[in-house]
Enzyme design. Structure first.
Site, PDB file in Angstrom:
ATOM      1  N   GLU A   1       0.673  -1.183  -0.021  1.00 28.97           N
ATOM      2  CA  GLU A   1      -0.008   0.058   0.039  1.00 28.97           C
ATOM      3  C   GLU A   1       1.076   1.317  -0.086  1.00 28.97           C
ATOM      4  O   GLU A   1       0.663   2.272  -0.810  1.00 28.97           O
ATOM      5  CB  GLU A   1      -0.994   0.064   1.130  1.00 28.97           C
ATOM      6  CG  GLU A   1      -1.794   1.135   1.372  1.00 28.97           C
ATOM      7  CD  GLU A   1      -2.174   1.463   2.765  1.00 28.97           C
ATOM      8  OE1 GLU A   1      -2.028   0.428   3.680  1.00 28.97           O
ATOM      9  OE2 GLU A   1      -3.021   2.550   2.984  1.00 28.97           O
TER      10      GLU A   1
ATOM     11  N   ASP B   1       0.622   3.802  -3.212  1.00 26.95           N
ATOM     12  CA  ASP B   1       0.436   5.227  -3.223  1.00 26.95           C
ATOM     13  C   ASP B   1       1.158   6.014  -4.018  1.00 26.95           C
ATOM     14  O   ASP B   1       0.634   6.837  -4.635  1.00 26.95           O
ATOM     15  CB  ASP B   1       0.508   5.587  -1.658  1.00 26.95           C
ATOM     16  CG  ASP B   1       0.588   6.967  -1.381  1.00 26.95           C
ATOM     17  OD1 ASP B   1      -0.531   7.737  -1.228  1.00 26.95           O
ATOM     18  OD2 ASP B   1       1.838   7.676  -0.989  1.00 26.95           O
TER      19      ASP B   1
ATOM     20  N   ASP C   1      -7.394   0.957   0.791  1.00 23.18           N
ATOM     21  CA  ASP C   1      -5.886   0.277   1.175  1.00 23.18           C
ATOM     22  C   ASP C   1      -5.751  -0.839   0.134  1.00 23.18           C
ATOM     23  O   ASP C   1      -4.494  -0.765  -0.462  1.00 23.18           O
ATOM     24  CB  ASP C   1      -5.901  -0.487   2.680  1.00 23.18           C
ATOM     25  CG  ASP C   1      -5.873   0.687   3.632  1.00 23.18           C
ATOM     26  OD1 ASP C   1      -5.883   2.087   3.454  1.00 23.18           O
ATOM     27  OD2 ASP C   1      -6.315   0.367   4.925  1.00 23.18           O
TER      28      ASP C   1
ATOM     29  N   GLU D   1      -4.916   0.382  -3.061  1.00 21.77           N
ATOM     30  CA  GLU D   1      -3.327   0.902  -3.533  1.00 21.77           C
ATOM     31  C   GLU D   1      -2.323  -0.110  -3.245  1.00 21.77           C
ATOM     32  O   GLU D   1      -1.358  -0.029  -4.055  1.00 21.77           O
ATOM     33  CB  GLU D   1      -2.918   1.843  -2.085  1.00 21.77           C
ATOM     34  CG  GLU D   1      -3.625   3.348  -2.442  1.00 21.77           C
ATOM     35  CD  GLU D   1      -3.342   4.567  -1.272  1.00 21.77           C
ATOM     36  OE1 GLU D   1      -3.046   5.388  -1.751  1.00 21.77           O
ATOM     37  OE2 GLU D   1      -3.320   3.976  -0.094  1.00 21.77           O
TER      38      GLU D   1
END
Lengths: 236, 236
Positions: free
Chosen positions: A48, A52, A121, A124
């Site tokens: 994650e 991002d 979450d 990502e």
């Protein structure tokens, strides 16, 4: 990862993982790892973290190229609208990610599978896994299929401040008078409707309706941007 | 771009631009564009927008690979320490970027050339230009030469909260008592020195000195992390 999910990825998005364990990691919550201490499992959080930054760059690159004349301030606001965790959970649902998350029993019972924050979450972490396994071009390909068409469908509009957009667009060559006027207000207290018009130098350029004055003003400003042809530059 | 700067890029960093106009754009402030309306010039801000996201990904990728066991929270804090605009101006000076910025006369007189905020922007716009012209691998190469070695030289330490690091690292398996005790305090009021020790379950693990108690505690915590071998995991 379950075969059904592999099929979805392959058939819908033309993505085939080389290292399936990355996909497992992307879809595994810590609660599941804790319940299976005998297996050498990893949970999604590190992916994650990576995803991002990958998504942020892919979006930045896309809007930078798509809008060759857009100034930095507007690019930054457009990116902020697109890199929005509220949207991520909608993407995750659209891609059926919720069906394939591995959760501990307690989390499952508590309904975590459909919790927006978890789906964000996982969106990502999936991006992070695709990047590691396939490289950034495949992430771009995925975003071209799943995310970017939504720009034209108005998905990100609610995170966009059209009033600021309008103000900046028309005041670029000096101050111009912008006024919002309440035209009408009706309906019962629990379902009130407001109608607002925006005037630029006393000329009406847009009308908007909404359940608050603020919302109606945003809709009016968006209408004015469309009328001025600025929407093209912003979102298309 | 001036030949001297091309030579620096080529000789020091082995970077040779295909499209020199991107490099010009990266080093041109709006004030210079305004003073040369007859030339079709662009200023650096859009490239800065792009470079920001590129640098964020290159750093994320690097620390993700370098620290295969580091949890998300620590990765995030390490990234925040490295993606720090205060550092950017130092990088820009080290690379002599300040010598090649194109400024309007007023800004030049006002000393903008050595202003940290401008140098930060130029560092990011340079990264954006390298990415567009050469691709992300060349940005990684540049960061491998200029930025990442500084991790081991402690450049980012001042942005890092060693006390939180220590607490998280040693409490991973349950609560442990951590105490900071002032050992000594001396010097005149305007140049006071503090000496602090950190005790973990009553065992002294580090001593630090500084011009405030807070600084001395950070140095002590860093010493404890080193002693516990945790520095290796964090910054090396």
């Amino acid at each position: 990862m379950q075969k059904k999910f592999d099929d979805i990825l392959s058939e819908k998005y033309n993505i085939k993982f080389n290292d399936e364990s990355l996909l497992d990691e992307a879809f595994t919550q810590a609660s599941y790892v804790n319940e299976h201490p005998d297996q050498d499992l990893k949970f999604y959080e590190r992916l994650e973290f990576l995803g991002d930054a990958v998504y942020q760059l892919v979006v930045s690159d896309y809007i930078f190229i798509r809008h060759p004349e857009m100034p930095q301030g507007r690019l930054t606001r457009l990116r902020a609208a697109m890199v929005n965790r509220h949207s991520f959970s909608r993407f995750a649902r659209e891609c059926q990610f919720n069906e394939f998350i591995r959760l501990g029993k307690g989390e499952e019972k508590a309904g975590a599978r459909n919790r927006d924050s978890l789906l964000c979450d996982i969106f990502e972490s999936f991006i992070g896994a695709v990047y590691l396994d396939q490289g950034i071009e495949t992430v771009k390909h995925f975003c071209n299929m799943v995310i970017f068409p939504k720009l034209d469908q108005g998905w990100f509009d609610e995170f966009f401040d059209h009033k600021t957009e309008l103000q900046e667009a028309i005041q670029i060559n000096g101050p111009v008078k912008i006024e919002y006027k309440l035209l009408d207000e009706n309906g019962p207290d629990n379902d009130r409707q407001f109608k607002v018009a925006v005037y630029v130098d006393d000329q009406e350029l847009g009308v908007g309706e909404g359940q608050s004055k603020k919302n109606a003003e945003q809709v009016a400003a968006k209408g004015a941007l469309n009328r001025l042809g600025i929407k093209d530059q912003k979102l298309q």
